[in-house]
Every structure is written in structure tokens, then in C-alpha cells.
Design an enzyme around this catalytic site. Structure first.
Site, short mmCIF file in Angstrom:
data_model
loop_
_atom_site.label_atom_id
_atom_site.label_comp_id
_atom_site.label_asym_id
_atom_site.label_seq_id
_atom_site.Cartn_x
_atom_site.Cartn_y
_atom_site.Cartn_z
N TYR A 178 0.83 -1.21 0.00
CA TYR A 178 0.00 0.00 0.00
C TYR A 178 0.87 1.26 0.00
O TYR A 178 0.60 2.21 -0.75
CB TYR A 178 -0.91 -0.04 1.22
CG TYR A 178 -1.81 1.14 1.41
CD1 TYR A 178 -2.94 1.32 0.62
CD2 TYR A 178 -1.56 2.07 2.42
CE1 TYR A 178 -3.79 2.40 0.81
CE2 TYR A 178 -2.40 3.15 2.63
CZ TYR A 178 -3.51 3.31 1.83
OH TYR A 178 -4.35 4.38 2.03
N LYS A 219 0.89 4.08 -2.93
CA LYS A 219 0.52 5.45 -2.64
C LYS A 219 1.67 6.43 -2.91
O LYS A 219 1.43 7.59 -3.28
CB LYS A 219 0.04 5.57 -1.18
CG LYS A 219 -1.30 4.91 -0.93
CD LYS A 219 -2.39 5.45 -1.85
CE LYS A 219 -3.78 5.04 -1.43
NZ LYS A 219 -4.83 5.50 -2.37
#
Length: 305
Positions: free
Chosen positions: A173, A177
Site C-alpha cells: 500500500y 501510494k
């Protein structure tokens, strides 16, 4: 509903069935936008969800309040799904003025336990799921500009504090991001000539992705008062970035949490040493140690002890 800073504009919001995306869609509609509500209705980890369509529910809320909404249930991490997202806006409302890339899910693991499939799935929905809608929307706006029509388009991408600082147990993640931040600044540089502004937010709010992992921080107040972690707190900035009122703002990253907005300043050169010739490993190490002593310390990784 045509009054407001987005009156007459058409906005597509991905992952708009719940959480931040739902809050954004409703906030845009409240400011006069016609909204394309995208959501696949999947579970927290991206697996098929239960009965009912959260996108239909949000669209129904918008219509009940006097607004206009269309539903798009395609997978925006596929070329066809991204293309039909843009097509839905054009076929239903005749235009597209703003794109909010928000869709995502989590598959958290420590790196040594992180399966390749979990890495690929998170990269796909977050990073590819930003790239493809942006690509298809940008192609439309470029064609409009080349045809001599005025374009005042806006893209708002969704990064995270995990992308800015890292987060323990979220290597996939955090990497996705962080990649969104790079994509944002490149898209802003490439698309500005066509009247397209591209910015990113790093929000903190109570959603399905955060309410369990950060339960204490994300909890709603027990006896009223300001709900600092409500996703609706982030949406006003997103709506402004998606409106004509944000003219001239592009290539920027904003943190948004509770009642706080912060402009992030990103990677900038810090202390520097230049020998004017090749360093030996020992010399390079000594120079690096001196520079580190002069430099600002990095922010703490989320979850680090």
C-alpha cells in the site's frame, strides 16, 4: 441543484460507494455538480462483496436531494472500465470536468509474509486504478483542447500518509501510494498545456480501511462534538480542487485531516557536499555522516516502535 462552486460541472468519483468516495460524491453534488458514481462493491480486501450496489445507493441519495447522478460499475483498473467511466459521463451528461481517483483496498502483511498476489492486487487497484482513468480522461481533454474548446479540467488523486512516510505492515500500500505522488506531478506537468490541473491529497479519515487498523484514533466521539475523523471533513478540499475556483493550483499534494489542511513540500535538496572528484568509500561515508548531522530527521514511519 446548480448553485455552488461546482454548478454545471460533471465529476467522476471512483470508489464512491462508501467512505471517502461517498463523502466526495455527496459533497460535489451539494455544490451543484452532476456526479458519476463508480464502485465495484467489493470487500475490504478486493474480493466480491455482498448483495446490493453501494454505487446505486449513493446515486439514489444524490437524486433524493435534488441532484443528478449516474452509476458506473466497471473495474477502473482495466482499460475498458476506465474508458467506459469517461464514456458514461459524456453519454449521460455531455461532458466531463473533473476526475477524483479514490478507489482502493488493503491486503496488509509484513514484507516477509506478503504474497506476490497481494502485492499485485494492491498495486493494481491503487496505482493502475489511478493511471487508467487519468489516461482516458486526459485523452478526452486533450482532444477538446486541440479542437479549440476551452478546458478547465481537474484531477484529484488519493495518496496517503503511508505514501509520504511509510507504514509498517503496508509495504504494498505504501509503495502504491508513493507511486501516485510521482504520477501526480508528471501528469500535472504534461497536461497543463491542455487546461488540466492535477493534484493529490493524503487524507486521514474513518473508512473501512482505517477503522479497524487504527480503531482508537478513528473512533467517533461518544457524546457529540466535532467528529475529527469523519470522511466528510476531507471532502471540502477535494470539491474545491475539482472546481473552477482552484485555477492555477496544480502539481501539489495536500494532507487533509479533521479541520487541518497542510501543503506538503515533498523531496527537496538538503545539506550537500561536493568534492569535485570521486570519493573513496571511506570519504563518502564521512561526508554522509556530516551531512546527516546537519539534515532534518525524517518523519516516523507509521506503526514503528
Amino acid at each position: 441543484m446548480t448553485d455552488g462552486i461546482c454548478g454545471g460541472r460533471v465529476v467522476a468519483v471512483t470508489g464512491a460507494g462508501r467512505g471517502l468516495g461517498r463523502a466526495h460524491a455527496l459533497a460535489f453534488a451539494a455544490e451543484g455538480a452532476r456526479v458519476v458514481v463508480n464502485d465495484l462493491g467489493v470487500g475490504l480486501d478486493g474480493t466480491p462483496g455482498g448483495a446490493g450496489s453501494p454505487a446505486e445507493e449513493v446515486a439514489a441519495e444524490i437524486r433524493a436531494a435534488g441532484g443528478e447522478a449516474a452509476v458506473h460499475a466497471g473495474d477502473i483498473a482495466t482499460a475498458d472500465g476506465a474508458a467506459t467511466l469517461v464514456a458514461t459521463a459524456l453519454e449521460t451528461f455531455g461532458r466531463l470536468d473533473a476526475l477524483v481517483n479514490n478507489a482502493g483496498f488493503l491486503r496488509d502483511r509484513m514484507l516477509v509474509n506478503l504474497d506476490e498476489d497481494d502485492w499485485d492486487a494492491v498495486m493494481r487497484v491503487h496505482l493502475k486504478g489511478h493511471f487508467l482513468p487519468l489516461k482516458h480522461a486526459a485523452a478526452h481533454w486533450r482532444a477538446e483542447a486541440k479542437a479549440g474548446r476551452t478546458v478547465a479540467a481537474r484531477v484529484v488523486n488519493t495518496s496517503s500518509g503511508a505514501g509520504l512516510l511509510g507504514s509498517v505492515g503496508q509495504g504494498n500500500y505504501s509503495a502504491a501510494k508513493a507511486g501516485i505522488l510521482g504520477l501526480t506531478v508528471v501528469a500535472a506537468a504534461e497536461m497543463g498545456r491542455y487546461g488540466v490541473q492535477v493534484n493529490a491529497i493524503a487524507p486521514a479519515a474513518r473508512t473501512r480501511m482505517t477503522e479497524e487498523a487504527f480503531a482508537q484514533t478513528m473512533a467517533a466521539p461518544e457524546e457529540g462534538g466535532f467528529d475529527a475523523m469523519a470522511p466528510e471533513n476531507v471532502s471540502p478540499l477535494v470539491v474545491w480542487l475539482g472546481s473552477d475556483a482552484s485555477a492555477g493550483v496544480t502539481g501539489r499534494v495536500f494532507e487533509a485531516e479533521a479541520g487541518r489542511i497542510t501543503v506538503m513540500e515533498g523531496w527537496r535538496p538538503g545539506p550537500t557536499a561536493d568534492k569535485g572528484a570521486r570519493w573513496s568509500p571511506r570519504e563518502a561515508g564521512e561526508a554522509a555522516q556530516k551531512l546527516l548531522a546537519e539534515a532534518e530527521p525524517p518523519g516516523a514511519v507509521y506503526g514503528a516502535s
